[in-house]
Motif scaffolding. Structure first.
Motif, short mmCIF file in Angstrom:
data_model
loop_
_atom_site.label_atom_id
_atom_site.label_comp_id
_atom_site.label_asym_id
_atom_site.label_seq_id
_atom_site.Cartn_x
_atom_site.Cartn_y
_atom_site.Cartn_z
N GLY A 135 57.12 14.36 35.56
CA GLY A 135 55.83 14.22 34.89
C GLY A 135 55.99 14.14 33.39
O GLY A 135 55.29 13.37 32.72
N LYS A 136 56.93 14.92 32.84
CA LYS A 136 57.19 14.86 31.40
C LYS A 136 57.79 13.51 31.01
O LYS A 136 57.41 12.92 29.99
CB LYS A 136 58.15 15.98 31.00
N ASP A 187 52.73 20.66 25.48
CA ASP A 187 54.13 20.54 25.88
C ASP A 187 54.96 19.90 24.77
O ASP A 187 56.08 20.33 24.50
CB ASP A 187 54.25 19.69 27.15
N PHE A 188 54.41 18.88 24.13
CA PHE A 188 55.13 18.16 23.07
C PHE A 188 54.20 17.86 21.91
O PHE A 188 52.98 17.81 22.07
CB PHE A 188 55.72 16.84 23.60
N LEU A 189 54.80 17.66 20.75
CA LEU A 189 54.09 17.14 19.59
C LEU A 189 54.71 15.79 19.27
O LEU A 189 55.93 15.69 19.03
CB LEU A 189 54.22 18.08 18.39
N LEU A 190 53.90 14.75 19.29
CA LEU A 190 54.37 13.42 18.92
C LEU A 190 54.08 13.20 17.44
O LEU A 190 52.95 13.42 16.99
CB LEU A 190 53.68 12.34 19.75
N GLU A 191 55.10 12.82 16.70
CA GLU A 191 54.95 12.56 15.28
C GLU A 191 55.06 11.05 15.04
O GLU A 191 56.07 10.43 15.35
CB GLU A 191 56.03 13.27 14.47
N ALA A 192 53.99 10.46 14.51
CA ALA A 192 54.02 9.07 14.07
C ALA A 192 54.31 9.10 12.58
O ALA A 192 53.56 9.70 11.81
CB ALA A 192 52.69 8.38 14.36
N TRP A 193 55.40 8.46 12.17
CA TRP A 193 55.83 8.60 10.78
C TRP A 193 56.38 7.29 10.23
O TRP A 193 56.86 6.43 10.95
CB TRP A 193 56.89 9.70 10.65
N ARG A 194 56.26 7.19 8.91
CA ARG A 194 56.81 6.08 8.16
C ARG A 194 57.22 6.64 6.81
O ARG A 194 56.43 7.36 6.18
CB ARG A 194 55.78 4.95 8.01
N VAL A 202 50.29 14.26 17.10
CA VAL A 202 49.47 14.12 18.30
C VAL A 202 50.04 15.05 19.37
O VAL A 202 51.13 14.81 19.89
CB VAL A 202 49.47 12.67 18.82
N PRO A 203 49.33 16.14 19.70
CA PRO A 203 49.80 17.00 20.79
C PRO A 203 49.68 16.31 22.13
O PRO A 203 48.74 15.55 22.38
CB PRO A 203 48.88 18.23 20.71
N LEU A 204 50.64 16.55 23.01
CA LEU A 204 50.70 15.93 24.33
C LEU A 204 50.87 17.01 25.39
O LEU A 204 51.75 17.87 25.27
CB LEU A 204 51.86 14.94 24.40
N VAL A 205 50.03 16.94 26.43
CA VAL A 205 50.15 17.85 27.57
C VAL A 205 50.51 17.01 28.79
O VAL A 205 49.88 15.99 29.07
CB VAL A 205 48.84 18.62 27.82
N CYS A 206 51.56 17.43 29.51
CA CYS A 206 52.08 16.65 30.64
C CYS A 206 51.96 17.45 31.93
O CYS A 206 52.41 18.60 31.99
CB CYS A 206 53.56 16.32 30.42
N ARG A 207 51.40 16.84 32.93
CA ARG A 207 51.37 17.43 34.26
C ARG A 207 51.88 16.40 35.26
O ARG A 207 51.86 15.20 34.99
CB ARG A 207 49.95 17.86 34.64
N GLY A 208 52.29 16.86 36.44
CA GLY A 208 52.72 15.97 37.49
C GLY A 208 52.36 16.54 38.83
O GLY A 208 52.24 17.77 38.99
N THR A 209 52.18 15.68 39.84
CA THR A 209 51.77 16.16 41.16
C THR A 209 52.26 15.23 42.26
O THR A 209 52.42 14.02 42.05
CB THR A 209 50.23 16.27 41.22
N THR A 243 47.95 14.10 30.18
CA THR A 243 48.40 13.21 31.23
C THR A 243 48.62 13.96 32.53
O THR A 243 48.95 15.16 32.54
CB THR A 243 49.73 12.52 30.86
N SER A 244 48.48 13.27 33.62
CA SER A 244 48.87 13.76 34.94
C SER A 244 49.54 12.60 35.66
O SER A 244 48.94 11.54 35.84
CB SER A 244 47.66 14.25 35.75
N THR A 245 50.79 12.79 36.07
CA THR A 245 51.54 11.74 36.74
C THR A 245 51.49 11.96 38.25
O THR A 245 51.95 12.99 38.75
CB THR A 245 53.00 11.72 36.27
N GLU A 246 50.90 11.01 38.94
CA GLU A 246 50.78 11.04 40.40
C GLU A 246 52.02 10.35 40.98
O GLU A 246 52.13 9.14 41.00
CB GLU A 246 49.50 10.31 40.80
#
Length: 462
Positions: A135-136, A187-194, A202-209, A243-246
């Motif tokens: 899922g991650k 779960d993660f922090l996404l950094e958009a940088w230049r 952008v914080p990201l939360v990941c789930r899976g099932t 997110t949730s990954t099926e």
């Protein structure tokens, strides 16, 4: 073709992964959240604070599919696990955990990625781990593309949120002052940088099932509470992805994703010495609270649990994110001493220093020429269906040299320019197996090794 050759061939094939993000999905998640809140109220349990404004991601950012190889997915997952400190391994060994999925994914006649027969037949406890980790991997692959399209011309880095937060907040142990306020986090922090511009977080939360779509809606409703726990600047001005990954979705793997609006920009003046990632990071002791509403008239300020980075700490937090990302890259190459230099005590510096249990340590002592470019890193040899295979993970030599000298800002400039991998992306592959290259300069490659007899001589396999 041998079984191992077939597995390696499959790892290098590009397949489509379904992406679902719409107003209908947002409505279904809102209904699932309302149902959960009603049940909590009936049970006398506290209702969580959820991220408001979750909606479908614009079609131009998300798309209906992404295309990637299973090996690229395992590379993404391996990078994410490098400093996670989860699993039975210690420190550097954890990123090899992605290799247990070498036979878990395949593509069908529909060209969509799905779990293979082996991937759909794990024991119950392993299914939980599989959905958690895969899922991650899928979430990061989708989220990175969304953030790149949201912020054109920017590079995107993903860092483990817990490791980043440990530098500023006490999350575990007897010194936690509000245990109920630190339990939820992304779960993660996404950094958009230049280079020369403020970073966007952008914080990201990941789930899976392994269950049906309705359960993914419940997961997204729960994930919204994790996303709500982190803010850059004033409350509710930070974008977030849930997110949730099926894994057993109709037609193959399906990634359900929603986004909250916002920027999350770390407004730091270019050249501010307080934000310079070449300088060591001081460890802070911030209180885990979020200002939900300021004091006004006779009304007191309203606070909630979570993590809020205020303007006075923007420069420090930027340095924190950048150095934690550098630690992850160093760990991915097997350089424990270098990873430790970029981490604070609470972030797990000790995991990369001193004694390591037998069989779990990695040493940065390998080099490889991949597509005409030289990479420094570490290797791992194991058997895949009886055949010895070699896996290499590392970084482009020039970029690794920057990190080894403590020149993180120079590494960022060079990585963003993309010159280190320009030759490798164009050159013909002579490695002899699947290769994945990422914009951060990291590479992961696998190939079969010649069979050897007891005398050490190479032998043929029938």
């Amino acid at each position: 073709m041998t079984q191992t050759a077939e597995i390696l061939d499959n790892l290098a094939k590009p397949w489509h992964v379904q992406v679902r993000s719409s107003a209908a999905l947002a409505g279904a998640v809102e209904e699932a959240a309302a149902k959960d809140d009603r049940q909590r109220e009936e049970d006398g349990r506290e209702k969580p604070r959820r991220k408001p404004g979750l909606a479908g991601v614009p079609a131009s950012w998300a798309g209906e599919t992404i295309t990637l190889t299973p090996w690229e997915l395992l590379h993404t997952l391996g990078r994410a696990l490098a400093v996670s400190r989860q699993g039975t391994g210690r420190g550097l060994a954890e990123h090899w955990g992605s290799l247990k999925y070498c036979q878990a994914l395949e593509g069908g006649v529909t060209q969509f990625m799905a779990l293979s027969r082996e991937g759909t037949d794990p024991k119950r406890h392993y299914r939980t781990l599989q959905s958690h980790e895969l899922g991650k991997g899928f979430a990061l692959a989708v989220a990175e593309r969304i953030v790149r399209r949201q912020f054109p011309g920017h590079s995107v880095s993903a860092v483990d949120a817990e490791v980043v937060l440990q530098a500023g907040w006490v999350l575990t142990g007897k010194h936690v002052r509000r245990r109920d306020w630190v339990q939820l986090r992304p779960d993660f922090l996404l950094e958009a940088w230049r280079p020369g511009e403020p970073s966007k977080i952008v914080p990201l939360v990941c789930r899976g099932t392994h269950q049906k779509t309705a359960y993914a809606h419940k997961q997204l409703a729960s994930a919204s509470a994790q996303a709500e726990a982190f803010h850059v600047g004033p409350w509710n001005t930070t974008s977030a992805l849930v997110t949730s990954t099926e894994l057993l979705g109709q037609g193959g793997v399906v990634v359900h994703v929603l986004q909250a609006p916002g920027t999350g920009a770390l407004q730091v003046d270019p050249g501010d010495p307080a934000a310079d990632a070449d300088v060591g990071l001081r460890q802070e002791n911030l209180f885990p609270q979020v200002l939900l509403a300021p004091a006004e008239g006779d009304q007191d300020a309203v606070y909630g649990g979570g993590f809020q980075v205020m303007p006075d700490d923007f420069a420090w937090f930027r340095r924190n994110v950048v150095r934690t990302s550098a630690a992850g890259l160093a760990a991915f190459t097997g350089s424990g001493a270098l990873a430790a230099r970029y981490l604070t005590e609470r972030q797990g510096r000790e995991n990369f220093e001193g004694f390591t249990h037998a069989g779990t340590g990695i040493v940065q002592d390998a080099e490889a020429e991949i597509r005409g470019a030289r990479f420094l890193g570490t290797d791992h040899v194991f058997r895949l269906r009886g055949t010895r295979v070699e896996v290499f993970s590392g970084m482009a030599e020039d970029l690794f040299a920057c990190l080894s000298k403590g020149e993180v800002e120079q590494y960022r400039r060079a990585a963003h320019a993309g010159t280190a991998l320009a030759t490798a992306r164009r050159a013909r592959d002579r490695w002899g197996g699947p290769v994945s290259l990422r914009d951060d300069g990291s590479a992961m490659a696998i190939r079969a090794l010649p069979a050897t007899g007891a005398s050490g001589r190479t032998v043929r396999r029938s």
